[in-house]
Scaffold this motif. Structure first.
Motif, mmCIF file in Angstrom:
data_model
loop_
_atom_site.group_PDB
_atom_site.id
_atom_site.type_symbol
_atom_site.label_atom_id
_atom_site.label_comp_id
_atom_site.label_asym_id
_atom_site.label_seq_id
_atom_site.Cartn_x
_atom_site.Cartn_y
_atom_site.Cartn_z
ATOM 1 N N LEU A 18 0.840 -1.185 0.000
ATOM 2 C CA LEU A 18 0.000 0.000 0.000
ATOM 3 C C LEU A 18 0.883 1.245 0.000
ATOM 4 N N GLN A 26 1.368 3.875 1.875
ATOM 5 C CA GLN A 26 2.105 4.234 3.080
ATOM 6 C C GLN A 26 3.285 3.298 3.305
ATOM 7 N N ASP A 27 3.075 2.007 3.054
ATOM 8 C CA ASP A 27 4.171 1.044 3.184
ATOM 9 C C ASP A 27 5.216 1.266 2.104
ATOM 10 N N ALA A 82 -5.417 7.046 0.534
ATOM 11 C CA ALA A 82 -4.090 6.440 0.547
ATOM 12 C C ALA A 82 -3.014 7.442 0.924
ATOM 13 N N GLY A 120 -5.443 -2.844 12.189
ATOM 14 C CA GLY A 120 -4.507 -1.872 11.632
ATOM 15 C C GLY A 120 -5.171 -0.516 11.534
ATOM 16 N N ARG A 121 -4.449 0.459 10.997
ATOM 17 C CA ARG A 121 -5.041 1.788 10.807
ATOM 18 C C ARG A 121 -6.232 1.681 9.864
ATOM 19 N N GLN A 151 -7.467 3.608 7.609
ATOM 20 C CA GLN A 151 -7.238 3.923 6.206
ATOM 21 C C GLN A 151 -6.507 2.777 5.504
ATOM 22 N N ASP A 152 -5.599 2.092 6.212
ATOM 23 C CA ASP A 152 -4.910 0.952 5.614
ATOM 24 C C ASP A 152 -5.858 -0.230 5.422
ATOM 25 N N LYS A 185 -6.624 -2.148 2.000
ATOM 26 C CA LYS A 185 -6.460 -3.591 1.885
ATOM 27 C C LYS A 185 -7.746 -4.244 1.401
#
Length: 655
Positions: free
Chosen positions: A109, A111-112, A400, A554-555, A557-558, A562
């Protein structure tokens, strides 16, 4: 030591390089195998990470032998040295970078991907150790998500290669006292290592100052094996080579067994692998261990691909953890290592050897340098583009983008629990003077709810007393390992409530989350006990208990992104979503409701307000900042205002 390095005990080739020793490749095999086992199966070899220290000794020994040999033959060239380093280091590293980038493009994603780009850029610039130094420790839980964590050791080596050749050349030209200079540098670095390991373990692990001594031990070994002034001592070591080599093997084997992530490492413990590696190399190629074990064909083969194998294994393990069952399934982890071996062999045969021994080294170096710059550029682009948002549909890109919820400025603005102080010493703004008074008692979830309560003051006249403390649920006579002063804090809260006598008391907590989490019966029992004490203290106060908020894996938004990537057809995440919810709040909510109502206290279920059969509310509007949670569950500014409006009738003071 003016003329003591005159005759090497091992023959030099015409280019000043030492004759090839199969047993050193075998020692590389032990080093890389130990690291791979530690990363994939840490319980099997808890001290396997010291394989890196064995690599340091080998590198220091070989590089110093090459450099001193070229000085003796009057063929020293700093340009040629770095040309060889580039042809040795860059080919496999570029291939791993490129393959990892392609995999990250499809799997990560945004952020990652930003974190991935940061790590890759640091790896391409050979400064990974400095970046990791300021992030977290090598054994930190977050390390398993960093695909280029292992490049810290490569960065240390390359930083050594910047300093050591120049130092050798200058001292050689000045007075040739190379060994004296090396001893002084080794002692200084070792003392720094011990001191930093004691007082700043992360710095001790990643700082080149505290690591150079391990390469310098290899350098000192090179001097020992080539100096005429210690000829007798060297002959004695060679005579008892089998015993010397076996002793070295015992030393780092002990390290493999007794060391683990809880030891203060490197420090004195690093002597086990470094001295052990020195003894194995000093034993010579004819020692029994070196000749028949380290020099065996399988060991030599593994050692020959050890560098690309080291590069490949960790990104495969990190990306493999995208599979939910990866850590629990030894077959998946073992399969990742098998794939690493195959890729390492292909890299060695197809890329590394042809470029390393290119008949046109100048062109090879130019091409490799340009390719590494490309790798650095695309990794920098990943950071600058917010993780290549272009990969996502336009309507998902706002979600994102790293959302600045302004945790301090917005969500926690004016709250008191940031300060770890008792109620009696909190700032005056924690308890407003206006009456009637609504008291808010809770943990960080209560603190997040404060903004919603505060928003009601725009249209209603009342004051707020904030009595919130992070990781301390509003339960009396309960302390936790994570926050040992919770019992005292909540006792002080009850004393303040007795003095304030608010018209309404709102109790908000995660109830189920964090290191203070307890089994459901214990939670319910403590809630009942606490409410009994509170009712006795506040006989005229309306008490409202707010149940647990929805929690996400998880967050938020994440989790939404996903959902997009995991769902066939890639639909946009719905406003109410079942995907990614943690079940604990749903399990505890009815039990908590029953216990609270049995105490004669009003109960508000956040799950009733935010969830339905389609799932739980992810956003209250169309904007990214309209997400209901800033992370896995803490209410956002929009979320807190939304639920406060929904429960206004129950929590506002009566007129």
């Amino acid at each position: 030591m003016k003329n003591e390095i005159k005759k090497l005990s091992r023959p030099l080739l015409n280019d000043g390089h030492p004759a090839y020793r199969k047993d050193i490749d075998g020692l590389r095999a032990i080093a890389v195998a130990s690291v791979l086992l530690f990363h994939a199966f840490p319980s099997l070899l808890p001290g396997g990470f010291i394989g890196v220290d064995i690599f340091f000794v080998i590198s220091g020994f070989l590089i110093t032998t090459i450099l001193v040999g070229s000085l003796e033959l009057n063929r020293f060239s700093i340009t040629e040295f770095y040309s060889r380093r580039i042809r040795r280091i860059f080919p496999a590293l570029i291939v791993v970078f490129l393959a990892s980038f392609v995999a990250a493009w499809t799997m990560l994603l945004p952020q990652d991907f930003i974190q991935f780009g940061t790590e890759m850029l640091a790896g391409a610039a050979f400064v990974s150790n400095f970046v990791l130094w300021h992030q977290a420790g090598y054994f930190d839980a977050a390390s398993v998500t960093k695909p280029f964590l292992h490049l810290w050791s490569l960065a240390i080596e390359e930083q050594f290669y910047v300093v050591w050749p120049v130092a050798l050349f200058l001292v050689w030209k000045w007075n040739r006292r190379l060994a004296v200079m090396a001893v002084v540098a080794t002692v200084f670095s070792f003392v720094a290592c011990v001191a930093l390991t004691m007082h700043d373990p992360v710095a001790g692990f990643y700082s080149p100052v505290s690591r150079f001594w391990e390469l310098m031990i290899g350098a000192l070994l090179s001097f020992f094996m080539s100096s005429t002034s210690v000829h007798s001592a060297r002959r004695l070591v060679e005579r008892f080579g089998t015993v010397v080599g076996a002793t070295g093997l015992v030393l780092f084997t002990v390290g493999f067994v007794v060391l683990d992530e809880h030891r203060a490492f490197p420090g004195y413990w690093a002597l086990l692998p470094t001295v052990g590696a020195c003894l194995v190399i000093a034993a010579g190629p004819q020692a029994l261990l070196n000749r028949f074990v380290l020099g065996s064909r399988p060991m030599v083969w593994i050692g020959s691909i050890s560098y690309p194998l080291y590069l490949w294994h960790w990104p495969l393990l990190v990306l493999g953890r995208r599979i939910p069952t990866f850590d629990a399934d030894w077959r998946l982890r073992g399969g990742a290592l098998v794939v690493a071996v195959i890729l390492a062999w292909l890299t060695f045969k197809v890329v590394e050897r042809p470029l390393r021994f290119s008949i046109r080294p100048r062109y090879a170096v130019s091409g490799l340098a340009a390719s590494m710059m490309v790798m650095a550029s695309i990794s920098g682009a990943a950071v600058m583009s917010n993780g290549f948002l272009v990969r996502l549909p336009a309507d998902l890109r706002p979600f994102a983008t790293p959302i600045d919820f302004q945790w301090q400025a917005d969500v926690r603005s004016g709250t008191c629990f940031i300060q770890e102080v008792s109620v009696s010493t909190r700032p005056s703004y924690c308890i407003e003077k206006q009456r009637p008074l609504v008291a808010l008692w809770g943990d960080s979830f209560g603190g997040a709810f404060y903004q919603g309560l505060h928003s009601l003051q725009e249209n209603h006249s009342f004051g707020v007393a904030q009595l919130t403390q992070s990781a301390c649920p509003p339960l009396l006579n309960v302390s936790f390992e994570y926050r040992k002063n919770c019992a005292d804090i909540n006792k002080s809260v009850l004393e303040s409530l007795k003095e304030l006598q608010p018209q309404v008391l709102v109790m908000v907590s995660a109830w189920t989350h964090g290191d203070y989490w307890m089994e459901y019966p214990a939670i319910v029992e403590k809630v009942g006990e606490t409410l009994g004490a509170v009712k006795a203290t506040l006989p005229n106060t309306k008490i409202v208990v707010v149940g647990p908020a929805p929690m996400w894996n998880g967050r938020l938004q994440d989790v939404m992104l996903k959902y997009y990537t995991d769902t066939p057809g890639h639909p946009a995440p719905p406003q109410y979503m079942l995907y990614g919810r943690i079940p604990r709040p749903q399990e505890l909510d009815p039990l908590l409701r029953e216990a609270v109502k049995a105490s004669g206290v009003e109960y508000i279920s956040l799950l009733d307000l935010l969830c339905n059969q389609s799932g739980c509310l992810t956003r209250v509007g169309s904007q990214a900042t309209d997400l209901t949670a800033i992370d896995f569950g803490h209410l956002s500014l929009a979320g807190a205002r939304y639920v406060a409006q929904k429960m206004a009738g129950e929590i506002l003071p009566s007129k």
